[in-house]
Every structure is written in C-alpha cells, then in structure tokens.
Write a protein that holds these residues in place. Structure first.
Motif, PDB file in Angstrom:
ATOM      1  N   LEU A  81       0.827  -1.207   0.000  1.00 45.83           N
ATOM      2  CA  LEU A  81       0.000   0.000   0.000  1.00 45.83           C
ATOM      3  C   LEU A  81       0.863   1.261   0.000  1.00 45.83           C
ATOM      4  O   LEU A  81       0.537   2.251  -0.676  1.00 45.83           O
ATOM      5  CB  LEU A  81      -0.922  -0.011   1.221  1.00 45.83           C
ATOM      6  N   ARG A  82       1.949   1.233   0.747  1.00 49.56           N
ATOM      7  CA  ARG A  82       2.854   2.391   0.759  1.00 49.56           C
ATOM      8  C   ARG A  82       3.493   2.594  -0.607  1.00 49.56           C
ATOM      9  O   ARG A  82       3.626   3.729  -1.085  1.00 49.56           O
ATOM     10  CB  ARG A  82       3.934   2.205   1.825  1.00 49.56           C
ATOM     11  N   GLN A  83       3.891   1.497  -1.239  1.00 53.74           N
ATOM     12  CA  GLN A  83       4.506   1.598  -2.561  1.00 53.74           C
ATOM     13  C   GLN A  83       3.496   2.054  -3.602  1.00 53.74           C
ATOM     14  O   GLN A  83       3.848   2.721  -4.573  1.00 53.74           O
ATOM     15  CB  GLN A  83       5.116   0.252  -2.959  1.00 53.74           C
ATOM     16  N   SER A  84       2.226   1.709  -3.408  1.00 48.94           N
ATOM     17  CA  SER A  84       1.194   2.091  -4.370  1.00 48.94           C
ATOM     18  C   SER A  84       0.995   3.600  -4.425  1.00 48.94           C
ATOM     19  O   SER A  84       0.497   4.134  -5.421  1.00 48.94           O
ATOM     20  CB  SER A  84      -0.132   1.411  -4.000  1.00 48.94           C
ATOM     21  N   LYS A  85       1.369   4.300  -3.358  1.00 49.61           N
ATOM     22  CA  LYS A  85       1.238   5.751  -3.341  1.00 49.61           C
ATOM     23  C   LYS A  85       2.277   6.411  -4.250  1.00 49.61           C
ATOM     24  O   LYS A  85       2.093   7.524  -4.715  1.00 49.61           O
ATOM     25  CB  LYS A  85       1.391   6.281  -1.918  1.00 49.61           C
ATOM     26  N   LYS A  86       3.383   5.677  -4.511  1.00 52.01           N
ATOM     27  CA  LYS A  86       4.455   6.201  -5.349  1.00 52.01           C
ATOM     28  C   LYS A  86       4.444   5.584  -6.746  1.00 52.01           C
ATOM     29  O   LYS A  86       4.902   6.199  -7.699  1.00 52.01           O
ATOM     30  CB  LYS A  86       5.811   5.938  -4.681  1.00 52.01           C
ATOM     31  N   GLU A  87       3.932   4.351  -6.845  1.00 59.17           N
ATOM     32  CA  GLU A  87       3.934   3.627  -8.114  1.00 59.17           C
ATOM     33  C   GLU A  87       2.511   3.234  -8.478  1.00 59.17           C
ATOM     34  O   GLU A  87       1.560   3.520  -7.753  1.00 59.17           O
ATOM     35  CB  GLU A  87       4.832   2.383  -8.003  1.00 59.17           C
ATOM     36  N   LYS A  88       2.350   2.527  -9.597  1.00 52.99           N
ATOM     37  CA  LYS A  88       1.029   2.121 -10.056  1.00 52.99           C
ATOM     38  C   LYS A  88       0.421   1.112  -9.094  1.00 52.99           C
ATOM     39  O   LYS A  88       1.065   0.121  -8.731  1.00 52.99           O
ATOM     40  CB  LYS A  88       1.129   1.497 -11.451  1.00 52.99           C
ATOM     41  N   PRO A  89      -0.839   1.337  -8.622  1.00 55.75           N
ATOM     42  CA  PRO A  89      -1.499   0.398  -7.705  1.00 55.75           C
ATOM     43  C   PRO A  89      -1.640  -0.988  -8.340  1.00 55.75           C
ATOM     44  O   PRO A  89      -1.889  -1.116  -9.532  1.00 55.75           O
ATOM     45  CB  PRO A  89      -2.865   1.043  -7.465  1.00 55.75           C
ATOM     46  N   LEU A  90      -1.487  -2.013  -7.513  1.00 53.05           N
ATOM     47  CA  LEU A  90      -1.578  -3.385  -7.999  1.00 53.05           C
ATOM     48  C   LEU A  90      -2.666  -4.185  -7.299  1.00 53.05           C
ATOM     49  O   LEU A  90      -3.009  -5.285  -7.738  1.00 53.05           O
ATOM     50  CB  LEU A  90      -0.230  -4.101  -7.821  1.00 53.05           C
ATOM     51  N   MET A  91      -3.223  -3.676  -6.206  1.00 51.86           N
ATOM     52  CA  MET A  91      -4.252  -4.395  -5.470  1.00 51.86           C
ATOM     53  C   MET A  91      -5.625  -4.162  -6.114  1.00 51.86           C
ATOM     54  O   MET A  91      -6.053  -3.016  -6.243  1.00 51.86           O
ATOM     55  CB  MET A  91      -4.274  -3.961  -4.009  1.00 51.86           C
ATOM     56  N   HIS A  92      -6.305  -5.248  -6.466  1.00 51.49           N
ATOM     57  CA  HIS A  92      -7.613  -5.171  -7.099  1.00 51.49           C
ATOM     58  C   HIS A  92      -8.679  -5.235  -6.011  1.00 51.49           C
ATOM     59  O   HIS A  92      -8.943  -6.309  -5.433  1.00 51.49           O
ATOM     60  CB  HIS A  92      -7.768  -6.332  -8.087  1.00 51.49           C
ATOM     61  N   LYS A  93      -9.338  -4.115  -5.710  1.00 53.51           N
ATOM     62  CA  LYS A  93     -10.280  -4.031  -4.591  1.00 53.51           C
ATOM     63  C   LYS A  93     -11.475  -4.961  -4.764  1.00 53.51           C
ATOM     64  O   LYS A  93     -11.910  -5.607  -3.807  1.00 53.51           O
ATOM     65  CB  LYS A  93     -10.746  -2.588  -4.419  1.00 53.51           C
ATOM     66  N   GLY A  94     -12.031  -5.037  -5.970  1.00 52.97           N
ATOM     67  CA  GLY A  94     -13.183  -5.904  -6.195  1.00 52.97           C
ATOM     68  C   GLY A  94     -12.844  -7.363  -5.966  1.00 52.97           C
ATOM     69  O   GLY A  94     -13.615  -8.114  -5.343  1.00 52.97           O
ATOM     70  N   LEU A  95     -11.686  -7.794  -6.462  1.00 53.72           N
ATOM     71  CA  LEU A  95     -11.244  -9.170  -6.285  1.00 53.72           C
ATOM     72  C   LEU A  95     -11.007  -9.479  -4.809  1.00 53.72           C
ATOM     73  O   LEU A  95     -11.369 -10.545  -4.309  1.00 53.72           O
ATOM     74  CB  LEU A  95      -9.965  -9.406  -7.090  1.00 53.72           C
ATOM     75  N   ILE A  96     -10.408  -8.529  -4.105  1.00 53.67           N
ATOM     76  CA  ILE A  96     -10.122  -8.709  -2.683  1.00 53.67           C
ATOM     77  C   ILE A  96     -11.411  -8.848  -1.881  1.00 53.67           C
ATOM     78  O   ILE A  96     -11.527  -9.718  -1.005  1.00 53.67           O
ATOM     79  CB  ILE A  96      -9.280  -7.527  -2.149  1.00 53.67           C
ATOM     80  N   MET A  97     -12.394  -8.021  -2.171  1.00 52.03           N
ATOM     81  CA  MET A  97     -13.668  -8.097  -1.445  1.00 52.03           C
ATOM     82  C   MET A  97     -14.399  -9.399  -1.745  1.00 52.03           C
ATOM     83  O   MET A  97     -14.962 -10.042  -0.852  1.00 52.03           O
ATOM     84  CB  MET A  97     -14.539  -6.896  -1.809  1.00 52.03           C
ATOM     85  N   ASN A  98     -14.394  -9.802  -3.019  1.00 51.31           N
ATOM     86  CA  ASN A  98     -15.086 -11.019  -3.428  1.00 51.31           C
ATOM     87  C   ASN A  98     -14.488 -12.259  -2.774  1.00 51.31           C
ATOM     88  O   ASN A  98     -15.197 -13.061  -2.147  1.00 51.31           O
ATOM     89  CB  ASN A  98     -15.027 -11.140  -4.955  1.00 51.31           C
ATOM     90  N   MET A  99     -13.178 -12.435  -2.907  1.00 48.47           N
ATOM     91  CA  MET A  99     -12.522 -13.626  -2.379  1.00 48.47           C
ATOM     92  C   MET A  99     -12.309 -13.520  -0.875  1.00 48.47           C
ATOM     93  O   MET A  99     -12.317 -14.540  -0.163  1.00 48.47           O
ATOM     94  CB  MET A  99     -11.189 -13.850  -3.098  1.00 48.47           C
ATOM     95  N   GLY A 100     -12.117 -12.305  -0.383  1.00 47.58           N
ATOM     96  CA  GLY A 100     -11.869 -12.116   1.037  1.00 47.58           C
ATOM     97  C   GLY A 100     -13.047 -12.539   1.904  1.00 47.58           C
ATOM     98  O   GLY A 100     -12.866 -13.180   2.946  1.00 47.58           O
ATOM     99  N   ALA A 101     -14.259 -12.187   1.504  1.00 46.16           N
ATOM    100  CA  ALA A 101     -15.445 -12.550   2.287  1.00 46.16           C
ATOM    101  C   ALA A 101     -15.603 -14.067   2.368  1.00 46.16           C
ATOM    102  O   ALA A 101     -15.903 -14.624   3.439  1.00 46.16           O
ATOM    103  CB  ALA A 101     -16.687 -11.916   1.664  1.00 46.16           C
ATOM    104  N   SER A 102     -15.386 -14.752   1.241  1.00 45.57           N
ATOM    105  CA  SER A 102     -15.542 -16.206   1.213  1.00 45.57           C
ATOM    106  C   SER A 102     -14.451 -16.909   2.009  1.00 45.57           C
ATOM    107  O   SER A 102     -14.723 -17.851   2.766  1.00 45.57           O
ATOM    108  CB  SER A 102     -15.524 -16.707  -0.236  1.00 45.57           C
ATOM    109  N   ILE A 103     -13.227 -16.456   1.852  1.00 42.34           N
ATOM    110  CA  ILE A 103     -12.127 -17.139   2.526  1.00 42.34           C
ATOM    111  C   ILE A 103     -12.170 -16.907   4.029  1.00 42.34           C
ATOM    112  O   ILE A 103     -11.719 -17.737   4.821  1.00 42.34           O
ATOM    113  CB  ILE A 103     -10.766 -16.687   1.939  1.00 42.34           C
ATOM    114  N   LEU A 104     -12.733 -15.778   4.463  1.00 44.77           N
ATOM    115  CA  LEU A 104     -12.887 -15.507   5.893  1.00 44.77           C
ATOM    116  C   LEU A 104     -13.818 -16.527   6.537  1.00 44.77           C
ATOM    117  O   LEU A 104     -13.512 -17.089   7.603  1.00 44.77           O
ATOM    118  CB  LEU A 104     -13.428 -14.090   6.093  1.00 44.77           C
ATOM    119  N   ILE A 105     -14.943 -16.781   5.883  1.00 48.80           N
ATOM    120  CA  ILE A 105     -15.909 -17.762   6.399  1.00 48.80           C
ATOM    121  C   ILE A 105     -15.287 -19.155   6.447  1.00 48.80           C
ATOM    122  O   ILE A 105     -15.381 -19.878   7.451  1.00 48.80           O
ATOM    123  CB  ILE A 105     -17.175 -17.775   5.536  1.00 48.80           C
TER     124      ILE A 105
END
Length: 268
Positions: free
Chosen positions: A72-96
C-alpha cells in the motif's frame, strides 16, 4: 523454551515472512515444515502439528499484514496493484471458510493435519506448472476480468482447508488466481496478501478459541515475521514476472516433497 529456542523461532519467522513479501504468500507454505522440523535439529522444544498450525496462523496474520501495508505504501508512489473488487469477493468467502476450518481443526488428529497440508502442497505445485496468463508485466486494474462465482467458491474451499493447517491459503490461492481466474502475476501477488490477511483474521479467531497456542515461541516468530515481510516486498519489485513464478513453483514443490517424505517415513 530457552533463549536458543526463541532465537530459532525468530529466524523461522524471518525466513517465512521474507518469502511472504517476495511472492505474495502468507509464509505458512515454508513455515509449517520449518516449525515442525527445524527446532528439533537445534535441540530445542518441538511442537505438535496442532501447535504448529496455531503458531503458523498467527505468523501468517502479522506477516501478511506487514506485506500488505508495504504494498500500500509503494502504491502511493507507483502504479497500484491491489484489485479491490477481487479482494472483497474472495476475502469474504475465505474468511468464512478459514474460521470454520480453524475451529474444526481442534478435533482432528495430528496425522490428519499433516496429510491435509501435504495434499494441498502437491496440488499447489501442480497448478503452478500449468501455463497461465501470468506473463503480463504491465496491466490496468480496470481491465482485469474474472468469474466472481468461481473466485468466491474457490476462496471458500481454500479457506476451510487452510484454516485446518494454519495457513492463509495463498500457496494454493495464488495458483488458482493465476490459472483458473487468469489474473496477471503482479496483481495476483499484491492482491493475495490482502486476501490472505482477511483469511488469517478468521483463522486466528478459530485457533484462539481452540487453544493449543504456545505464547512465547509464537511471539518470537511474529517479531521475525514483522521484520522480514517488508524486505521481501521491496525485493519483489526488482524481479521479473517469470522469476517470481518459477521461484514460487520451486518453493511449493520442495515443501510438498519434504512433507510427504515425513508422512511416509512416519508410517502414515
């Protein structure tokens, strides 16, 4: 555990978290066998597979958090690489799934935990050998497309089994993202850290509820994890995509061989 044992635990955490930041994994793929075998080589206290899974899950929580924050710190200086939609989609399922798996692991024998880990490692190694769309160096996040149903179901299944063995699930999650979902490598590496962190929240909650957590060895492992992950993340920015994929495949394959050798020699 004496001071020598604590030092061993520190370096185990350091090594696992370095690879966590370097390859976008939670560190359990290397820390599980290290925690299981290395302490005995140095004549210090050894741990049961159930204890190892608890230490590993807590280490994954902190190492993935450190690696995610570094990205996240590097994303402020370089091109962001974290896909928010993918993280929310897979994150909710993997948490359960992770919460359910970690709670269920309390009733499983140690041999079963080792076997489940060995199977996961073999599957992950095979998946990493399958060519995918993982050679793209530059990609716009908005152009990344994936099947939300496949991503959610696969994350749920990964969460259950990774919760059992005390992993964030990235060593099987990353091959799925690369081969089934066809997510570009750098987006996969960055996004998987956030997904693994969410998985670890559920896993740690279950392990705490189930007990079997050796406090001081876990603490020293976590300290090493916090220091190692940011270094691995910085190094990953200077490696090409092909090297990252090959390194991850070798790491998973070596771990699978070691785990199954231990299972076979133990007469399981």
């Amino acid at each position: 555990m004496d001071l020598a044992g604590h030092i061993v635990m520190f370096f185990i955490g350091l090594a696992g978290s370095f690879f966590s930041g370097l390859l976008g994994i939670g560190g359990a793929i290397i820390n599980y066998p290290l925690l299981l075998y290395v302490p005995g080589l140095f004549g210090v206290e050894t741990f049961s597979p159930r204890q190892v899974s608890s230490i590993s899950m807590i280490q994954v929580f902190f190492s993935s958090l450190a690696g995610m924050l570094a990205f996240l710190r590097q994303s402020k200086k370089e091109k962001p690489l974290m896909h928010k939609g993918l993280i929310m989609n897979m994150g909710a399922s993997i948490l359960i799934g992770s919460l359910a798996g970690s709670l269920g692991s309390a009733s499983l024998p140690s041999a079963s935990i080792n076997i489940i880990y060995g199977v996961l490692a073999v599957i992950a190694a095979v998946l990493m050998m399958i060519p995918g769309r993982g050679t793209q160096e530059e990609v716009q996040l908005a152009s990344v497309q994936y099947n939300p149903w496949i991503s959610a179901v696969s994350a749920l299944m990964v969460g259950v089994v990774s919760g059992i063995v005390g992993a964030g699930g990235s060593f099987i999650l990353i091959p799925i993202m690369l081969t089934l979902l066809r997510i570009p490598v750098r987006v996969t590496v960055a996004s998987s850290l956030a997904i693994v962190f969410i998985s670890a929240i559920g896993g740690v909650s279950g392990k705490i509820a189930g007990g079997h957590i050796p406090l001081w060895p876990t603490l020293f492992t976590v300290v090493g994890s916090i220091l190692g992950a940011p270094v691995g993340t910085m190094v990953s920015r200077h490696l090409n995509v092909k090297s990252l994929r090959i390194a991850l495949a070798i790491l998973i394959a070596a771990t699978a061989v070691k785990i199954w050798w231990g299972i076979i020699t133990a007469g399981i």
